[in-house]
Design a protein around this motif. Structure first.
Motif, PDB file in Angstrom:
ATOM      1  N   LEU A  13       0.879  -1.011   0.217  1.00  0.00           N
ATOM      2  CA  LEU A  13       0.104   0.083  -0.050  1.00  0.00           C
ATOM      3  C   LEU A  13       1.080   1.160  -0.037  1.00  0.00           C
ATOM      4  O   LEU A  13       1.811   1.332   0.527  1.00  0.00           O
ATOM      5  CB  LEU A  13      -0.825  -0.101   1.377  1.00  0.00           C
ATOM      6  CG  LEU A  13      -1.850  -1.127   1.344  1.00  0.00           C
ATOM      7  CD1 LEU A  13      -2.665  -1.024   2.666  1.00  0.00           C
ATOM      8  CD2 LEU A  13      -3.136  -1.040   0.265  1.00  0.00           C
ATOM      9  N   SER A  14       0.342   2.133  -0.330  1.00  0.00           N
ATOM     10  CA  SER A  14       1.133   3.605  -0.459  1.00  0.00           C
ATOM     11  C   SER A  14       0.918   4.166   0.776  1.00  0.00           C
ATOM     12  O   SER A  14      -0.128   3.948   1.640  1.00  0.00           O
ATOM     13  CB  SER A  14       0.537   4.470  -1.531  1.00  0.00           C
ATOM     14  OG  SER A  14      -0.842   5.167  -1.130  1.00  0.00           O
ATOM     15  N   LYS A  15       1.739   5.373   0.999  1.00  0.00           N
ATOM     16  CA  LYS A  15       1.758   6.160   2.328  1.00  0.00           C
ATOM     17  C   LYS A  15       0.418   6.845   2.400  1.00  0.00           C
ATOM     18  O   LYS A  15      -0.142   7.060   3.462  1.00  0.00           O
ATOM     19  CB  LYS A  15       2.939   7.110   2.462  1.00  0.00           C
ATOM     20  CG  LYS A  15       4.252   6.259   2.602  1.00  0.00           C
ATOM     21  CD  LYS A  15       5.349   7.254   2.667  1.00  0.00           C
ATOM     22  CE  LYS A  15       6.883   6.585   2.850  1.00  0.00           C
ATOM     23  NZ  LYS A  15       7.878   7.664   2.745  1.00  0.00           N
ATOM     24  N   ASP A  16      -0.245   7.201   1.273  1.00  0.00           N
ATOM     25  CA  ASP A  16      -1.576   7.985   1.249  1.00  0.00           C
ATOM     26  C   ASP A  16      -2.592   6.993   1.697  1.00  0.00           C
ATOM     27  O   ASP A  16      -3.450   7.445   2.493  1.00  0.00           O
ATOM     28  CB  ASP A  16      -1.839   8.193  -0.253  1.00  0.00           C
ATOM     29  CG  ASP A  16      -0.996   9.364  -0.777  1.00  0.00           C
ATOM     30  OD1 ASP A  16      -0.339  10.172   0.103  1.00  0.00           O
ATOM     31  OD2 ASP A  16      -0.799   9.603  -2.028  1.00  0.00           O
ATOM     32  N   HIS A  17      -2.656   5.614   1.496  1.00  0.00           N
ATOM     33  CA  HIS A  17      -3.497   4.776   1.980  1.00  0.00           C
ATOM     34  C   HIS A  17      -3.393   4.790   3.273  1.00  0.00           C
ATOM     35  O   HIS A  17      -4.353   4.416   4.159  1.00  0.00           O
ATOM     36  CB  HIS A  17      -3.229   3.268   1.202  1.00  0.00           C
ATOM     37  CG  HIS A  17      -3.608   2.980   0.022  1.00  0.00           C
ATOM     38  ND1 HIS A  17      -2.857   2.685  -1.022  1.00  0.00           N
ATOM     39  CD2 HIS A  17      -4.857   3.443  -0.878  1.00  0.00           C
ATOM     40  CE1 HIS A  17      -3.649   2.728  -2.382  1.00  0.00           C
ATOM     41  NE2 HIS A  17      -4.793   3.301  -2.032  1.00  0.00           N
ATOM     42  N   TYR A  18      -2.020   4.657   3.817  1.00  0.00           N
ATOM     43  CA  TYR A  18      -2.070   4.454   5.547  1.00  0.00           C
ATOM     44  C   TYR A  18      -2.585   5.628   6.197  1.00  0.00           C
ATOM     45  O   TYR A  18      -3.069   5.746   7.197  1.00  0.00           O
ATOM     46  CB  TYR A  18      -0.553   4.163   5.721  1.00  0.00           C
ATOM     47  CG  TYR A  18       0.060   2.957   5.100  1.00  0.00           C
ATOM     48  CD1 TYR A  18      -0.409   1.546   5.438  1.00  0.00           C
ATOM     49  CD2 TYR A  18       1.340   2.675   4.580  1.00  0.00           C
ATOM     50  CE1 TYR A  18       0.333   0.371   5.501  1.00  0.00           C
ATOM     51  CE2 TYR A  18       1.880   1.709   3.972  1.00  0.00           C
ATOM     52  CZ  TYR A  18       1.248   0.318   4.366  1.00  0.00           C
ATOM     53  OH  TYR A  18       1.811  -0.768   4.161  1.00  0.00           O
ATOM     54  N   ASN A  19      -2.066   6.738   5.611  1.00  0.00           N
ATOM     55  CA  ASN A  19      -2.534   7.894   6.271  1.00  0.00           C
ATOM     56  C   ASN A  19      -4.334   8.279   6.196  1.00  0.00           C
ATOM     57  O   ASN A  19      -4.827   8.628   7.072  1.00  0.00           O
ATOM     58  CB  ASN A  19      -1.984   9.233   5.516  1.00  0.00           C
ATOM     59  CG  ASN A  19      -0.487   9.253   5.752  1.00  0.00           C
ATOM     60  OD1 ASN A  19      -0.090   8.801   7.001  1.00  0.00           O
ATOM     61  ND2 ASN A  19       0.364   9.805   4.905  1.00  0.00           N
ATOM     62  N   GLU A  20      -4.571   7.909   4.968  1.00  0.00           N
ATOM     63  CA  GLU A  20      -6.142   8.180   4.680  1.00  0.00           C
ATOM     64  C   GLU A  20      -7.001   7.369   5.550  1.00  0.00           C
ATOM     65  O   GLU A  20      -8.106   7.696   6.248  1.00  0.00           O
ATOM     66  CB  GLU A  20      -6.652   7.967   3.158  1.00  0.00           C
ATOM     67  CG  GLU A  20      -8.102   8.264   2.987  1.00  0.00           C
ATOM     68  CD  GLU A  20      -8.246   8.177   1.370  1.00  0.00           C
ATOM     69  OE1 GLU A  20      -9.683   8.425   1.423  1.00  0.00           O
ATOM     70  OE2 GLU A  20      -7.332   8.020   0.610  1.00  0.00           O
ATOM     71  N   TYR A  21      -6.597   6.229   5.759  1.00  0.00           N
ATOM     72  CA  TYR A  21      -7.537   5.262   6.547  1.00  0.00           C
ATOM     73  C   TYR A  21      -6.750   4.647   7.786  1.00  0.00           C
ATOM     74  O   TYR A  21      -7.274   3.868   8.551  1.00  0.00           O
ATOM     75  CB  TYR A  21      -7.744   3.860   5.725  1.00  0.00           C
ATOM     76  CG  TYR A  21      -8.457   4.174   4.260  1.00  0.00           C
ATOM     77  CD1 TYR A  21      -9.666   4.561   4.408  1.00  0.00           C
ATOM     78  CD2 TYR A  21      -7.747   4.233   3.261  1.00  0.00           C
ATOM     79  CE1 TYR A  21     -10.387   4.855   3.260  1.00  0.00           C
ATOM     80  CE2 TYR A  21      -8.395   4.404   1.989  1.00  0.00           C
ATOM     81  CZ  TYR A  21      -9.790   4.757   2.043  1.00  0.00           C
ATOM     82  OH  TYR A  21     -10.432   5.000   0.954  1.00  0.00           O
TER      83      TYR A  21
END
Length: 286
Positions: A13-21
């Motif tokens: 997963l991307s860092k954006d995924h980790y942050n968003e969810y």
């Protein structure tokens, strides 16, 4: 108190995924040029692929027991529900280590709401399972609902992929010598899948032009309800071919969404550059 979702870096997963969810990530380790790097944090996949193209050897290692114990203890002390969805136990010892540390921490905190699940999945197939339950967690789903959803998604996630050179998987012990059939000189492309968490060769396709059409045929045979699911594609530093496959899928199946990510350093260190992987559910989403 919402349930926290923990994943490891093999989810790609991307860092954006980790942050968003609000997903917590624990990194596996990549060994390159006699140095150790924390996946995602200290090294990126492009560096690994470039080194492999130059003939350099890469290795990976699982998450340490100490790391898991520290994470689990911090959640147990706060009585915060935690569900760790782990990289396939057939491809890494990370799940087994996590289970051992879960037991140790629960010896001290018997009522700690800690749960460790073996996804039997890899790369974005694993990542899609994590994203699905992370969205549920963010919307206030119970821990039991999250565990049930993760188990269902993981059980029904198909992995269909091809590699440029099976030698990388052979070196890493991810496929057997007998499974690593030779076809380079004949321009034969292997198609593999994941069966009970293990990488298993499925068939051989002569010529790269026939490869994606055949992958779509397998997808049609095995999958269902594409308009209501997110399709995953991951690639070993070959975004052009990944996007080509995505367009073919959109045209043929009209899925709800297609997520494209690079195969991360840990899986990429074994699969090699040029890998293209496709992930979808073989049963409708609950």
């Amino acid at each position: 108190m919402n349930t926290k979702i923990l994943a490891d870096s093999a989810s790609d997963l991307s860092k954006d995924h980790y942050n968003e969810y609000d997903i917590e990530m624990v990194p596996l380790t990549v060994h390159l040029n006699e140095k150790e790097y924390k996946d995602v944090i200290d090294i990126n996949p492009k560096t690994v692929y470039d080194a492999m193209r130059e003939g350099k050897g890469t290795k990976t290692s699982q998450v340490s027991p100490e790391t898991f114990k520290a994470i689990f203890t911090s959640y147990a002390q706060e009585n915060q529900p935690l569900v760790y969805v782990a990289f396939s136990s057939e491809l890494s010892g990370t799940y087994q280590t996590a289970k051992l540390m879960e037991t140790e921490v629960k010896d001290e905190f018997p009522d700690a709401p800690l749960h460790v699940i073996d996804s039997k999945c890899a790369s974005i197939g694993y990542g899609l399972v994590v994203l699905h339950v992370a969205k549920l967690a963010k919307n206030g789903a119970s821990t039991d609902e999250i565990i049930e959803a993760a188990t269902y998604q993981a059980e029904h996630m198909e992995h269909i992929f091809t590699v440029d050179d099976l030698e990388y998987l052979l070196r890493g012990g991810r496929v057997s010598k007998t499974a690593a059939f030779v076809g380079t000189l004949l321009k034969i492309k292997p198609i593999l899948h994941v069966e009970n968490g293990k990488l298993v060769p499925l068939e051989k396709v002569r010529g790269s032009k026939k490869l994606f059409p055949r992958m779509l045929e397998i997808m049609q045979d095995r999958g269902t309800d594409f308009q209501n699911q997110t399709i995953g594609i991951s690639h070993g530093d070959d975004v052009e071919r990944a996007e080509q496959l995505a367009e073919m899928i959109k045209e043929k199946f009209n899925p709800k969404e297609v997520v494209i990510e690079m195969v991360g350093s840990v899986i990429g260190a074994h699969a090699g550059p040029g890998t293209i992987a496709l992930f979808f559910l073989n049963k409708p989403n609950k």
